[in-house]
Scaffold this motif. Sequence first.
Motif, PDB file in Angstrom:
ATOM      1  N   LEU A 106      47.846  91.135  78.765  1.00  0.00           N
ATOM      2  CA  LEU A 106      46.731  90.754  79.636  1.00  0.00           C
ATOM      3  C   LEU A 106      45.453  90.553  78.837  1.00  0.00           C
ATOM      4  N   ALA A 107      45.184  91.462  77.891  1.00  0.00           N
ATOM      5  CA  ALA A 107      43.938  91.371  77.131  1.00  0.00           C
ATOM      6  C   ALA A 107      43.915  90.143  76.233  1.00  0.00           C
ATOM      7  N   LEU A 108      45.045  89.793  75.632  1.00  0.00           N
ATOM      8  CA  LEU A 108      45.078  88.625  74.746  1.00  0.00           C
ATOM      9  C   LEU A 108      45.093  87.323  75.527  1.00  0.00           C
ATOM     10  N   ILE A 112      49.486  89.846  88.544  1.00  0.00           N
ATOM     11  CA  ILE A 112      48.608  90.954  88.181  1.00  0.00           C
ATOM     12  C   ILE A 112      47.391  90.474  87.393  1.00  0.00           C
ATOM     13  N   GLY A 113      47.613  89.600  86.416  1.00  0.00           N
ATOM     14  CA  GLY A 113      46.525  89.155  85.553  1.00  0.00           C
ATOM     15  C   GLY A 113      45.581  88.165  86.202  1.00  0.00           C
ATOM     16  N   VAL A 114      46.001  87.549  87.303  1.00  0.00           N
ATOM     17  CA  VAL A 114      45.154  86.569  88.000  1.00  0.00           C
ATOM     18  C   VAL A 114      44.919  86.990  89.452  1.00  0.00           C
ATOM     19  N   GLU A 115      45.995  87.079  90.237  1.00  0.00           N
ATOM     20  CA  GLU A 115      45.840  87.370  91.669  1.00  0.00           C
ATOM     21  C   GLU A 115      45.217  88.737  91.932  1.00  0.00           C
ATOM     22  N   LEU A 116      45.753  89.774  91.278  1.00  0.00           N
ATOM     23  CA  LEU A 116      45.239  91.115  91.549  1.00  0.00           C
ATOM     24  C   LEU A 116      43.790  91.252  91.069  1.00  0.00           C
ATOM     25  N   VAL A 117      43.454  90.597  89.982  1.00  0.00           N
ATOM     26  CA  VAL A 117      42.052  90.581  89.543  1.00  0.00           C
ATOM     27  C   VAL A 117      41.168  90.045  90.668  1.00  0.00           C
TER      28      VAL A 117
END
Length: 245
Positions: A121-123, A88-93
Amino acid sequence: MPLAELHYFSDALGMQTAANVILPNRKFPGPYPVMFLLHGLSDDHTIWLRHTSIERYVSELPLIVVMPNGGRGFYCDAVEGFAYYTAIGVELVDVVRNYFPTTDNWCVSGLSMGGYGAFRLALDRPELFQSATALSAALQFGHQERFDDDQWGREFSRITGPNPIGGKDDLYTKLEALLPDRVPALRIDCGSEDFLIEADRHYHAFLDSKGVAHEYEEHPGEHNWAYWDAQIQPALEFHRRHLGI
């Protein structure tokens, strides 16, 4: 407003997965900032649309809202299991950037497990996520000395390892690594009758102790959709201010 259900293959998960996407009214010209909106432990990518009026609340905002399926993975890369942070934090971005007209100003919100995930995710990606809001959030996840040897402890230790405090999933350690000036704008909101209230009060006190400016609110309410439907609205206003939209 257009509503899309995005199905795609995740290399990190090794499987097909999905996200619902609310697209802005066509009267707003792109490109657009993006908000990831994360679900809790027992839900999936459909739940925000089914139990809140999120589509109506963003109808006058030039904002793409992405609601991914995070399974039961706390948006972490598990020691034993799925790599939901990478998914989510890398691929979906990258998927969202490839298929939609986006700016580089993003934000993230979530409830319960997803509230932890929003701060996670934000940190981890403060260069992307300008602001994060956590509703009724499990902010102590990853900050335990050890897990009990019960059903929950066995499930969660497969994500973090048996002694997670100070490790890869600890929001306290992650925030300290960004001091003094790389911490995104943060907001915590919890119902006063919620079973996670002490966890949120503790993280609020921790932020105060580190001199981190943030918003913190408590309102009458429990761990339920009536509370989250009401409180996602000030969360959106918080993001609107910090994204400048």
